[in-house]
Design a protein around this motif. Structure first.
Motif, PDB file in Angstrom:
ATOM      1  N   LEU A 114      10.257-125.659  41.689  1.00  0.00           N
ATOM      2  CA  LEU A 114      10.248-124.311  41.328  1.00  0.00           C
ATOM      3  C   LEU A 114       9.958-123.507  42.668  1.00  0.00           C
ATOM      4  O   LEU A 114      10.324-122.382  42.895  1.00  0.00           O
ATOM      5  N   ALA A 115       8.815-124.152  43.146  1.00  0.00           N
ATOM      6  CA  ALA A 115       8.297-123.218  44.248  1.00  0.00           C
ATOM      7  C   ALA A 115       9.094-123.005  45.471  1.00  0.00           C
ATOM      8  O   ALA A 115       9.188-122.068  46.303  1.00  0.00           O
ATOM      9  N   ASN A 116       9.576-124.446  45.623  1.00  0.00           N
ATOM     10  CA  ASN A 116      10.586-124.431  46.836  1.00  0.00           C
ATOM     11  C   ASN A 116      12.059-123.619  46.475  1.00  0.00           C
ATOM     12  O   ASN A 116      12.877-123.465  47.514  1.00  0.00           O
ATOM     13  N   HIS A 117      12.334-123.365  45.339  1.00  0.00           N
ATOM     14  CA  HIS A 117      13.407-122.629  45.010  1.00  0.00           C
ATOM     15  C   HIS A 117      13.234-121.370  44.376  1.00  0.00           C
ATOM     16  O   HIS A 117      13.613-121.062  42.891  1.00  0.00           O
ATOM     17  N   PRO A 118      12.420-120.183  44.870  1.00  0.00           N
ATOM     18  CA  PRO A 118      12.192-119.213  44.063  1.00  0.00           C
ATOM     19  C   PRO A 118      13.316-118.370  43.610  1.00  0.00           C
ATOM     20  O   PRO A 118      14.445-118.523  44.289  1.00  0.00           O
ATOM     21  N   GLY A 119      12.805-117.457  42.586  1.00  0.00           N
ATOM     22  CA  GLY A 119      14.022-116.529  42.252  1.00  0.00           C
ATOM     23  C   GLY A 119      13.265-115.732  41.088  1.00  0.00           C
ATOM     24  O   GLY A 119      12.110-115.922  40.944  1.00  0.00           O
ATOM     25  N   THR A 120      14.179-114.690  40.743  1.00  0.00           N
ATOM     26  CA  THR A 120      13.637-113.762  39.563  1.00  0.00           C
ATOM     27  C   THR A 120      14.566-113.861  38.403  1.00  0.00           C
ATOM     28  O   THR A 120      15.825-114.123  38.453  1.00  0.00           O
ATOM     29  N   LEU A 121      14.092-113.255  37.223  1.00  0.00           N
ATOM     30  CA  LEU A 121      14.781-113.390  36.047  1.00  0.00           C
ATOM     31  C   LEU A 121      14.539-111.810  35.617  1.00  0.00           C
ATOM     32  O   LEU A 121      13.438-111.319  35.435  1.00  0.00           O
ATOM     33  N   ALA A 122      15.751-111.108  35.346  1.00  0.00           N
ATOM     34  CA  ALA A 122      15.792-109.721  34.882  1.00  0.00           C
ATOM     35  C   ALA A 122      16.350-109.478  33.501  1.00  0.00           C
ATOM     36  O   ALA A 122      17.257-110.302  33.199  1.00  0.00           O
ATOM     37  N   ILE A 123      15.661-108.757  32.391  1.00  0.00           N
ATOM     38  CA  ILE A 123      16.168-108.680  31.237  1.00  0.00           C
ATOM     39  C   ILE A 123      16.545-106.979  31.226  1.00  0.00           C
ATOM     40  O   ILE A 123      15.388-106.434  31.456  1.00  0.00           O
ATOM     41  N   ASN A 124      17.613-106.749  30.868  1.00  0.00           N
ATOM     42  CA  ASN A 124      17.944-105.032  30.636  1.00  0.00           C
ATOM     43  C   ASN A 124      18.502-105.020  29.383  1.00  0.00           C
ATOM     44  O   ASN A 124      19.722-105.297  28.826  1.00  0.00           O
ATOM     45  N   TRP A 125      17.604-104.308  28.533  1.00  0.00           N
ATOM     46  CA  TRP A 125      18.165-104.023  27.213  1.00  0.00           C
ATOM     47  C   TRP A 125      17.564-102.847  26.562  1.00  0.00           C
ATOM     48  O   TRP A 125      16.337-102.652  26.557  1.00  0.00           O
ATOM     49  N   GLN A 126      18.479-101.955  26.016  1.00  0.00           N
ATOM     50  CA  GLN A 126      18.313-100.601  25.356  1.00  0.00           C
ATOM     51  C   GLN A 126      17.415 -99.845  26.392  1.00  0.00           C
ATOM     52  O   GLN A 126      16.607 -99.179  25.868  1.00  0.00           O
ATOM     53  N   GLY A 127      17.541 -99.933  27.697  1.00  0.00           N
ATOM     54  CA  GLY A 127      17.242 -99.128  28.694  1.00  0.00           C
ATOM     55  C   GLY A 127      15.719 -99.770  29.178  1.00  0.00           C
ATOM     56  O   GLY A 127      15.063 -99.259  30.233  1.00  0.00           O
ATOM     57  N   TYR A 128      15.322-100.887  28.397  1.00  0.00           N
ATOM     58  CA  TYR A 128      13.955-101.277  28.896  1.00  0.00           C
ATOM     59  C   TYR A 128      14.462-102.753  29.920  1.00  0.00           C
ATOM     60  O   TYR A 128      15.356-103.288  29.689  1.00  0.00           O
ATOM     61  N   VAL A 129      13.788-102.332  30.946  1.00  0.00           N
ATOM     62  CA  VAL A 129      14.046-103.704  32.294  1.00  0.00           C
ATOM     63  C   VAL A 129      12.732-104.285  32.566  1.00  0.00           C
ATOM     64  O   VAL A 129      11.860-103.740  32.652  1.00  0.00           O
ATOM     65  N   VAL A 130      12.867-105.694  32.305  1.00  0.00           N
ATOM     66  CA  VAL A 130      11.945-106.546  32.541  1.00  0.00           C
ATOM     67  C   VAL A 130      12.244-107.488  33.575  1.00  0.00           C
ATOM     68  O   VAL A 130      13.244-108.132  33.441  1.00  0.00           O
ATOM     69  N   GLU A 131      11.522-107.382  34.598  1.00  0.00           N
ATOM     70  CA  GLU A 131      11.986-108.390  35.800  1.00  0.00           C
ATOM     71  C   GLU A 131      10.703-109.339  36.149  1.00  0.00           C
ATOM     72  O   GLU A 131       9.244-108.854  36.322  1.00  0.00           O
ATOM     73  N   THR A 132      10.891-110.676  36.279  1.00  0.00           N
ATOM     74  CA  THR A 132       9.558-111.622  36.574  1.00  0.00           C
ATOM     75  C   THR A 132      10.145-112.684  37.245  1.00  0.00           C
ATOM     76  O   THR A 132      11.328-112.930  37.369  1.00  0.00           O
ATOM     77  N   GLY A 133       9.215-113.509  37.924  1.00  0.00           N
ATOM     78  CA  GLY A 133       9.465-114.636  38.435  1.00  0.00           C
ATOM     79  C   GLY A 133       9.838-115.581  37.778  1.00  0.00           C
ATOM     80  O   GLY A 133       9.474-115.722  36.706  1.00  0.00           O
ATOM     81  N   ILE A 134      10.668-116.610  38.180  1.00  0.00           N
ATOM     82  CA  ILE A 134      11.405-117.743  37.298  1.00  0.00           C
ATOM     83  C   ILE A 134      10.344-118.399  36.929  1.00  0.00           C
ATOM     84  O   ILE A 134      10.267-118.897  35.479  1.00  0.00           O
ATOM     85  N   GLY A 135       9.205-119.073  37.630  1.00  0.00           N
ATOM     86  CA  GLY A 135       7.790-119.740  37.194  1.00  0.00           C
ATOM     87  C   GLY A 135       7.455-119.101  35.828  1.00  0.00           C
ATOM     88  O   GLY A 135       7.171-119.837  34.669  1.00  0.00           O
ATOM     89  N   ILE A 136       7.040-117.885  35.823  1.00  0.00           N
ATOM     90  CA  ILE A 136       6.260-117.180  34.795  1.00  0.00           C
ATOM     91  C   ILE A 136       7.300-117.328  33.552  1.00  0.00           C
ATOM     92  O   ILE A 136       6.899-117.394  32.457  1.00  0.00           O
ATOM     93  N   ALA A 137       8.568-117.043  33.703  1.00  0.00           N
ATOM     94  CA  ALA A 137       9.542-116.853  32.638  1.00  0.00           C
ATOM     95  C   ALA A 137       9.465-118.210  31.996  1.00  0.00           C
ATOM     96  O   ALA A 137       9.401-118.215  30.692  1.00  0.00           O
ATOM     97  N   ILE A 138       9.623-119.379  32.744  1.00  0.00           N
ATOM     98  CA  ILE A 138       9.302-120.789  31.733  1.00  0.00           C
ATOM     99  C   ILE A 138       8.168-120.693  31.304  1.00  0.00           C
ATOM    100  O   ILE A 138       8.049-121.126  30.082  1.00  0.00           O
TER     101      ILE A 138
END
Ligand SMILES: [Zn+2]
Length: 469
Positions: free
Chosen positions: A21-45
């Motif tokens: 995961l450290a070698n393949h970084p990325g982000t995960l974004a959730i956009n729901w009813q005007g709320y936007v949550v964005e976090t790194g893939i490691g934290i999301a898991i």
């Protein structure tokens, strides 16, 4: 060791995933009813795993709370069973120890706690028996007959009760019913055989006896002796019915089975004589004499040779003597024949020798007879008779079960009704002789004493093997 290896493997996998995961970084974004949550893939898991764990914990908690009443009921039931079995065990121990009060208390407790009527009914019955409450015990045993799994135990209990009460008719019915359920139970076969024999059911007893020997309830030697006795009783029965051919064949079979069995040889010889086969009759007696010289055989032989003159009779008795030359019975038999033939010297010689070997009432009585017949010496005769009175009792047909003395042999004791219990021996307890009428050769249904054999002990096995016959 294996666990440690597994742990290392698991850690290696987690580390490998983290590195990947450290070698393949990325982000995960959730956009729901005007709320936007964005976090790194490691934290999301990480959050996903935590949420799953929380869900599992909550699910388990809910299940525990909802299933509590049912689990509690199950726990109480298992406690109840445990206490019930404890009571049952303590009750059985109390029965074994003869503690009637505790046994009954525990029987009631077990009955209340357990839903196992087969087990608690037996304990209740045994406890009632122990307290002497035969009526209650009988009710329990009777109730047990309704269930196939307890029917045999119920029958066994009822059988024991009727044997104790001396009710042989009922005992025989119960034993037959029990045998239909468990045909090869050794104690039952022994008891059934004894009941059939005591009831005069000779043919049925013969069949059961064979099964009892095969099942090991009665040892083969006793079995052979009992069978010979049954055959003789069948011979008496056939004679009563006018079947003289069967009477002889049964007696002959008994003699063939046990050549040293005196009653069989004596009876077979008499029946052979009745149809004119005197030579066969003499042979039958001689064959038995070789094994077992006996006064009953002397009597039978006297009948066989009765058609001859006294001198020939002495010669024939001398011939009989040769089959057991050193036995005191041989000497007495020849002495008796010599007395009848007025051969005083020969009679005296044999009696003197018998007196040296084994002084007995019969020897003294014959000597007294000789003094009177040869010399008319009343004084000498009285002296011998005085010695006869003081001499120990002669052997006689004595019941090994009740010690009653019978004047003649029979399959059933005329006093206690025991089967095949008469032995040729010196009575241990002085008992008056039974009158011949009260000691028939067979069938004494009016016997009042109970059967002594209890289930568990083969009654046939209690009868001591006979040495003297
Ligand atoms: Zn008896």
């Amino acid at each position: 060791m294996t666990r440690a290896i597994w742990f290392i493997i698991k850690v290696a996998i987690v580390v490998a995933i983290a590195v990947w995961l450290a070698n393949h970084p990325g982000t995960l974004a959730i956009n729901w009813q005007g709320y936007v949550v964005e976090t790194g893939i490691g934290i999301a898991i990480l959050i996903g795993v935590a949420a799953l764990a929380a869900g599992i914990v909550l699910y388990r908690l809910a299940r525990a709370i909802l299933g509590a009443p049912r689990n509690y009921g199950r726990y109480r039931r298992s406690r109840r069973r445990e206490r019930g079995y404890q009571a049952l065990t303590r009750g059985m121990v109390a029965v074994a120890a003869g503690d009637a009060t505790t046994a009954r208390k525990m029987a009631r407790k077990a009955d209340g706690l357990l839903n196992e009527p087969p087990l608690t009914m037996l304990l209740s019955a045994q406890a009632a028996q122990l307290q002497g409450d035969d009526r209650a015990a009988k009710e329990y045993f009777t109730a047990m007959l309704d269930r196939p799994e307890t029917a045999f135990l119920g029958l066994r209990g009822l059988l024991t009760q009727s044997l104790k009460a001396g009710d042989r008719v009922e005992a025989l019915q119960l034993a037959r019913r029990a045998q239909s359920l468990q045909p090869n139970t050794p104690w039952l076969l022994g008891t059934l055989y004894d009941l059939e024999a005591r009831s005069g059911e000779w043919a049925a007893a013969e069949g059961t006896l064979q099964q009892a020997v095969q099942a090991g309830a009665i040892n083969p030697d006793d079995g052979r002796r009992h069978r010979a006795t049954l055959l003789l009783e069948r011979s008496f029965e056939a004679e009563r019915r006018g079947r003289s051919d069967s009477a002889l064949s049964h007696a002959q079979a008994a003699h063939d089975l046990l050549s040293g069995f005196v009653p069989a040889a004596a009876r077979a010889a008499r029946l052979q004589m009745a149809i004119g086969k005197h030579k066969n009759a003499a042979k039958t007696i001689e064959r038995c004499w070789r094994v077992n010289p006996h006064p009953d055989l002397t009597s039978a032989y006297r009948e066989v040779v009765s058609s001859y003159d006294p001198m020939t009779r002495v010669k024939l008795f001398e011939k009989l003597r040769n089959h057991a030359p050193n036995d005191v019975e041989s000497l007495l038999a020849v002495a008796r024949a010599a007395l009848d033939a007025q051969l005083w010297g020969e009679a005296r010689a044999h009696l003197t020798k018998a007196l040296e070997m084994r002084p007995s009432r019969r020897v003294f009585q014959l000597l007294a007879e000789l003094e009177r017949a040869e010399r008319q010496d009343e004084e000498a005769a009285r002296a011998w008779l005085a010695q006869a009175a003081n001499a120990p009792a002669d052997a006689a047909w004595t019941c090994s079960a009740c010690n009653a003395v019978s004047p003649s042999w029979g399959g059933l004791c005329g006093h206690c009704g025991a089967f095949d219990s008469l032995e040729w021996k010196t009575p241990t307890v002085s008992m008056s002789l039974m009158s011949p009428e009260s000691a028939p050769a067979a069938i004494t249904h009016q016997v009042t004493e109970p059967v002594t054999g209890q289930p568990g002990v083969a009654p046939g096995g209690q009868i001591a093997p006979q040495g003297a016959t």
